[in-house]
Enzyme design. Structure first.
Site, PDB file in Angstrom:
ATOM      1  N   LEU A  39       0.935  -1.195  -0.145  1.00  0.00           N
ATOM      2  CA  LEU A  39       0.045  -0.088   0.070  1.00  0.00           C
ATOM      3  C   LEU A  39       0.709   1.585  -0.012  1.00  0.00           C
ATOM      4  O   LEU A  39       1.821   1.142   0.765  1.00  0.00           O
ATOM      5  CB  LEU A  39      -0.923  -0.103   1.210  1.00  0.00           C
ATOM      6  N   HIS A  43      -3.478   4.328  -2.241  1.00  0.00           N
ATOM      7  CA  HIS A  43      -4.283   3.176  -1.803  1.00  0.00           C
ATOM      8  C   HIS A  43      -5.072   3.763  -0.476  1.00  0.00           C
ATOM      9  O   HIS A  43      -6.070   3.830  -0.198  1.00  0.00           O
ATOM     10  CB  HIS A  43      -3.526   1.857  -1.208  1.00  0.00           C
TER      11      HIS A  43
END
Ligand code: PAF
Length: 287
Positions: A39, A43
């Site tokens: 991530l 994200h």
């Protein structure tokens, strides 16, 4: 909306589905943010979008083998579940669904979801089977997490178009929300695959957003000819050492069909290898 359930990690698909059914029975609005982990701020922006819209935010982390071709980077795809959860939780994730591949694809599975025309051009042309893998896993994740809405990044423009089409065609009854591309200060679109770039390649990768910006400037000045806009977008990439263009194309923003002039919203989409790393970027032009 308030964070309404204590944080939990679920790995078993059946347990995930049962939990989602309970949440629905309790009247909770569920948002899901499907990811393959690794991530980054892009994200996290999707998680924040979900948080603003739902009672319960489910993050899924699953590196989906069926969307990788035989010579692609499945085995070396970056994996850091603990780091991902540490980054995601403060953004408002309530529940993380982190299954393993054997649980998601039990032996003998033979059903795939295929979106036809939209999956043919662009990434579909160079990654055969990729979008069937994406559509299939997203379908499974939707069935297991039972969301009211799902958030995906606009950087993967074709993927988002395909998921929207699939949801309409197959009556999923899920709202699909697109999150804007998040860029590094130098313009590079955030991507988990940026982690593969060397320091020198990281500088070279600026050519993608530079090309899009050049085309955008010409478009703002009145250029509507697709070939001219594509040529402007390609120029900095062709001038950058160690790059290889997979595609740079201007297409209708909805149907992804080729266009000659921009008379309605169009997407300038590109996939470019910087060294061995394939990067995506795009920009939508609205006349
Ligand atoms: O965009 C991604 O990270 C993946 O393609 C997705 C949507 C999570 C499906 O595996």
């Amino acid at each position: 909306m308030s964070v309404s359930v204590p944080f939990e990690i679920i790995r078993d698909p059946a347990a995930m589905r049962a939990r989602a059914e309970d949440l629905r029975r309790d009247g909770k609005v569920i948002a899901v943010v499907p990811t393959m982990g690794a991530l980054h701020e892009g994200h996290l922006s999707l998680i924040r979008l979900a948080r603003a819209r739902a009672d319960v935010v489910i993050l899924t982390i699953f590196v989906n083998p069926t969307q990788f071709g035989p010579n692609e980077d499945l085995s070396r795809y970056p994996r850091d579940e603990a780091g991902d959860l540490a980054r995601a939780r403060p953004c408002g994730v309530d529940l993380a669904f982190c299954p393993d591949a054997a649980a998601m694809y039990p032996a003998g599975a033979q059903t795939f979801v295929e979106v036809r025309e939209l999956a043919q051009p662009l990434c579909g042309a160079s990654r055969p089977g990729h979008f069937a893998g994406v559509a299939t896993i997203v379908t499974k994740l939707f069935h297991l997490t039972r969301p009211h809405l799902a958030v995906f990044g606009e950087k993967d423009y074709q993927q988002l178009a395909i998921i929207r089409r699939m949801v309409r065609d197959l009556d999923f009854g899920i709202e699909i929300v697109g999150g804007p591309i998040v860029r590094e200060p130098d313009g590079i679109a955030m991507s988990s695959r940026n982690a593969y770039l060397s320091a020198a390649e990281r500088v070279t990768a600026r050519a993608l957003s530079a090309g899009l910006a050049a085309a955008q400037a010409a478009f703002a000045a009145g250029e509507r000819d697709a070939a001219a806009l594509v040529a402007l977008a390609k120029a900095p990439i062709l001038a950058a050492p160690g790059t290889r263009i997979d595609y740079v194309e201007l297409r209708d923003a909805d149907a992804l069909t080729p266009i000659e002039r921009v008379a309605r919203p169009a997407v300038l989409a590109m996939a470019v290898f910087v060294g061995t790393t394939r990067l995506l970027d795009n920009r939508v032009f609205t006349p």
